[in-house]
Motif scaffolding. Structure first.
Motif, short mmCIF file in Angstrom:
data_model
loop_
_atom_site.label_atom_id
_atom_site.label_comp_id
_atom_site.label_asym_id
_atom_site.label_seq_id
_atom_site.Cartn_x
_atom_site.Cartn_y
_atom_site.Cartn_z
N SER A 1 0.55 -1.46 0.11
CA SER A 1 -0.13 0.03 -0.18
C SER A 1 0.47 0.97 -0.01
O SER A 1 2.57 1.02 0.89
CB SER A 1 -0.65 -0.13 1.50
OG SER A 1 -0.52 0.34 2.29
N ALA A 2 0.38 1.98 -0.56
CA ALA A 2 1.36 3.78 -0.41
C ALA A 2 1.80 3.71 1.36
O ALA A 2 2.18 4.44 1.27
CB ALA A 2 0.19 4.65 -1.10
N GLU A 3 0.71 3.63 1.22
CA GLU A 3 0.53 4.61 3.30
C GLU A 3 2.21 2.89 3.64
O GLU A 3 2.98 4.42 4.76
CB GLU A 3 -0.58 3.74 4.31
CG GLU A 3 -1.98 4.61 3.67
CD GLU A 3 -2.90 4.59 2.58
OE1 GLU A 3 -3.63 4.96 2.18
OE2 GLU A 3 -2.03 2.99 2.06
N ASP A 4 2.19 2.21 3.21
CA ASP A 4 3.01 1.01 3.61
C ASP A 4 4.91 2.05 3.41
O ASP A 4 5.27 2.22 4.16
CB ASP A 4 3.02 0.28 3.17
CG ASP A 4 1.82 -0.89 4.53
OD1 ASP A 4 1.88 -0.40 5.09
OD2 ASP A 4 1.97 -2.25 3.89
N ALA A 5 4.36 2.47 2.25
CA ALA A 5 5.45 2.21 1.56
C ALA A 5 6.09 4.26 2.09
O ALA A 5 6.97 4.09 2.41
CB ALA A 5 4.90 2.93 0.34
N VAL B 1 -0.43 1.58 -10.18
CA VAL B 1 -1.35 3.16 -10.04
C VAL B 1 -2.82 2.76 -9.03
O VAL B 1 -2.97 3.63 -8.33
CB VAL B 1 -2.44 3.72 -11.37
CG1 VAL B 1 -3.45 4.04 -11.20
CG2 VAL B 1 -1.18 3.53 -12.30
N ARG B 2 -2.89 1.41 -8.94
CA ARG B 2 -4.48 1.51 -7.89
C ARG B 2 -3.48 0.79 -6.59
O ARG B 2 -3.01 -0.50 -7.38
CB ARG B 2 -5.08 0.83 -9.05
CG ARG B 2 -5.83 1.01 -9.50
CD ARG B 2 -6.93 0.46 -10.12
NE ARG B 2 -7.77 0.75 -11.76
CZ ARG B 2 -8.00 0.37 -13.26
NH1 ARG B 2 -7.50 -0.69 -13.34
NH2 ARG B 2 -8.21 1.43 -13.68
N LEU B 3 -4.02 1.01 -6.82
CA LEU B 3 -3.87 1.02 -4.35
C LEU B 3 -4.41 0.56 -3.54
O LEU B 3 -5.65 1.49 -3.51
CB LEU B 3 -2.12 1.49 -3.97
CG LEU B 3 -1.05 0.93 -4.70
CD1 LEU B 3 0.10 2.59 -4.48
CD2 LEU B 3 -0.64 -0.25 -4.75
N PRO B 4 -5.15 -0.68 -2.64
CA PRO B 4 -6.01 -0.37 -1.50
C PRO B 4 -5.50 0.88 -0.65
O PRO B 4 -4.04 1.93 -0.69
CB PRO B 4 -5.47 -1.73 -0.50
CG PRO B 4 -3.63 -1.60 -1.59
CD PRO B 4 -3.58 -1.39 -2.03
N GLY B 5 -6.36 0.93 -0.20
CA GLY B 5 -6.04 2.49 1.31
C GLY B 5 -6.48 3.62 0.72
O GLY B 5 -7.31 3.61 -0.73
N ALA B 6 -6.00 4.74 1.06
CA ALA B 6 -6.71 6.15 1.43
C ALA B 6 -5.75 6.38 -0.06
O ALA B 6 -6.56 7.61 -0.71
CB ALA B 6 -6.09 7.07 2.52
N MET B 7 -5.02 6.09 -0.84
CA MET B 7 -3.78 7.11 -1.46
C MET B 7 -3.72 6.02 -2.36
O MET B 7 -2.85 4.78 -2.80
CB MET B 7 -2.75 7.54 -0.74
CG MET B 7 -1.60 7.95 -1.38
SD MET B 7 -0.65 8.37 -1.29
CE MET B 7 -0.78 9.66 0.58
N ASP B 8 -3.87 6.47 -3.90
CA ASP B 8 -3.88 5.34 -4.50
C ASP B 8 -2.03 5.97 -5.31
O ASP B 8 -1.56 6.33 -5.05
CB ASP B 8 -4.11 5.82 -6.38
CG ASP B 8 -4.51 6.79 -6.71
OD1 ASP B 8 -3.67 7.88 -6.37
OD2 ASP B 8 -5.52 7.08 -7.60
N GLY B 9 -1.76 5.27 -6.19
CA GLY B 9 0.20 5.03 -6.73
C GLY B 9 0.74 6.65 -7.32
O GLY B 9 1.11 7.06 -7.32
#
Length: 125
Positions: free
Chosen positions: A37-41, A59-67
């Motif tokens: 996920s973007a949050e983990d990154a 581009v498509r990631l789970p969570g509130a933030m996309d790629g």
């Protein structure tokens, strides 16, 4: 992995694709950290424990933030990081400055070219 080894940060929610990207990038001079996920990154980036030379994000990631949002944030906050965004869908919209779009299925050679660019940029910094 020590903090001076440049890192490729793979951000992909599909485990098979994440594992493949990780395996390809392990053939480069970069260390590799994989996230789903973007949050983990962002946690990895904000920790300051490693130097991220390449962000390789779907581009498509789970969570509130996309790629794409992650790529824009990384481009703004860590301008020395090479950014590659990938998607199975056709690219639409503006890429962040200096970001590269890679259509899925991507070729390992194209990924390694981006890793080499990131490595050279990190060594020059």
């Amino acid at each position: 992995m020590d903090r001076h080894t440049p890192i490729a940060l793979v951000v992909e929610d599909d485990a098979a694709v994440r594992d493949l990207a990780t395996a390809v990038l392990e053939e480069s001079d970069l260390g590799v950290i994989a996230c789903e996920s973007a949050e983990d990154a962002l946690s990895v980036l904000e920790s300051g424990d490693v130097t991220v030379a390449l962000l390789f994000a779907d581009v498509r990631l789970p969570g509130a933030m996309d790629g794409m949002t992650l790529a824009r944030d990384v481009g703004r906050r860590w301008p020395g990081t090479q950014v590659v965004v990938t998607s199975g869908a056709a690219h639409e919209g503006a890429l962040p400055d200096r970001a590269v779009f890679m259509q899925k299925p991507w070729r390992a050679l194209d990924v390694l070219v981006q890793a080499e660019r990131a490595t050279l940029k990190a060594k020059a910094a």
